[in-house]
Design a protein around this motif. Structure first.
Motif, PDB file in Angstrom:
ATOM      1  N   GLN A 101       0.831  -1.203   0.000  1.00  0.00           N
ATOM      2  CA  GLN A 101       0.000   0.000   0.000  1.00  0.00           C
ATOM      3  C   GLN A 101       0.866   1.253   0.000  1.00  0.00           C
ATOM      4  OE1 GLN A 101      -3.065  -1.222  -1.016  1.00  0.00           O
ATOM      5  NE2 GLN A 101      -3.751   0.511   0.166  1.00  0.00           N
ATOM      6  N   SER A 102       2.063   1.136   0.538  1.00  0.00           N
ATOM      7  CA  SER A 102       2.963   2.280   0.589  1.00  0.00           C
ATOM      8  C   SER A 102       4.390   1.812   0.343  1.00  0.00           C
ATOM      9  CB  SER A 102       2.856   2.984   1.939  1.00  0.00           C
ATOM     10  OG  SER A 102       3.147   2.085   2.980  1.00  0.00           O
ATOM     11  N   VAL A 109       7.731   7.918   3.306  1.00  0.00           N
ATOM     12  CA  VAL A 109       6.741   6.895   2.989  1.00  0.00           C
ATOM     13  C   VAL A 109       5.708   7.511   2.058  1.00  0.00           C
ATOM     14  CG1 VAL A 109       5.013   5.325   3.923  1.00  0.00           C
ATOM     15  CG2 VAL A 109       7.091   5.779   5.223  1.00  0.00           C
ATOM     16  N   VAL A 110       5.529   6.879   0.899  1.00  0.00           N
ATOM     17  CA  VAL A 110       4.581   7.380  -0.096  1.00  0.00           C
ATOM     18  C   VAL A 110       3.603   6.285  -0.467  1.00  0.00           C
ATOM     19  CG1 VAL A 110       6.172   9.101  -1.033  1.00  0.00           C
ATOM     20  CG2 VAL A 110       6.151   6.823  -2.009  1.00  0.00           C
ATOM     21  N   GLU A 111       2.415   6.693  -0.884  1.00  0.00           N
ATOM     22  CA  GLU A 111       1.405   5.757  -1.335  1.00  0.00           C
ATOM     23  C   GLU A 111       1.701   5.343  -2.761  1.00  0.00           C
ATOM     24  OE1 GLU A 111      -2.909   6.251   0.483  1.00  0.00           O
ATOM     25  OE2 GLU A 111      -2.749   7.033  -1.536  1.00  0.00           O
ATOM     26  N   THR A 112       1.515   4.083  -3.074  1.00  0.00           N
ATOM     27  CA  THR A 112       1.734   3.626  -4.438  1.00  0.00           C
ATOM     28  C   THR A 112       0.473   3.832  -5.255  1.00  0.00           C
ATOM     29  OG1 THR A 112       1.093   1.380  -3.858  1.00  0.00           O
ATOM     30  CG2 THR A 112       3.435   1.879  -3.783  1.00  0.00           C
ATOM     31  N   PRO A 119      -6.234   3.833  -5.278  1.00  0.00           N
ATOM     32  CA  PRO A 119      -5.973   3.095  -4.043  1.00  0.00           C
ATOM     33  C   PRO A 119      -7.277   2.533  -3.470  1.00  0.00           C
ATOM     34  CG  PRO A 119      -4.941   5.264  -3.986  1.00  0.00           C
ATOM     35  CD  PRO A 119      -5.826   5.224  -5.200  1.00  0.00           C
TER      36      PRO A 119
END
Length: 161
Positions: A101-102, A109-112, A119
């Protein structure tokens, strides 16, 4: 030795390199919702961890290896192997979901995300994880029950207690 054994559960997985895809194995037979283009190197750590954390607590490594090495296409050991594949696939996805998820990068830390996708909601993610853990537990319970009913086929398991 332990890491190699855990990779051998899914067909062809022992010969894969980091660029191979899930589609080169039979993993998607046991968890069809996985993208066939998912890198094997991205999911194999979760498979190893699932095997170690869930399966090898209850089945010793010698018994586990003998189940994996069995080439039969029917019978009790084949059925146990199929149930273990189902359980490990479910457990692996359960472990994999939060990690994918990240991503940790230089920026933190980033969201994919990818174009054309969105998402998943927290609720949906929790429901999917719950489903994976309960389905994994069900398959694993069935495998253990089958092993107990046919204990004569799993002599190393009983000796490991």
């Amino acid at each position: 030795m332990l890491l190699k054994i855990m990779q051998l559960l899914f067909e062809n997985s022992s010969s894969l390199n980091e660029n191979n895809k899930v589609s080169k194995t039979d993993f998607s037979v046991y968890y069809p919702a996985v993208n066939p283009n998912f890198k094997w190197s991205s999911i194999s750590p979760s498979i190893k961890k699932a095997t170690h954390n869930f399966i090898l607590k209850y089945i010793d490594i010698t018994t586990y290896q003998s189940i994996i090495d069995d080439d039969s296409t029917s019978g009790v050991i084949f059925e146990v192997k199929e149930l273990l594949k189902q359980a490990v696939a479910e457990y692996a996805i359960y472990l994999c979901i939060p990690k994918h998820q990240s991503v940790i990068s230089d920026m933190g830390v980033v969201e994919t995300s990818a174009e054309g996708t969105a998402p998943v909601s927290i609720g949906k993610m929790k429901m999917t994880r719950w489903s994976c853990i309960t389905d994994g537990d069900t398959a694993f319970d069935q495998a253990l029950s089958l092993m107990e009913k046919n204990i004569n086929l799993f002599s190393t398991w009983i000796e490991s207690d």
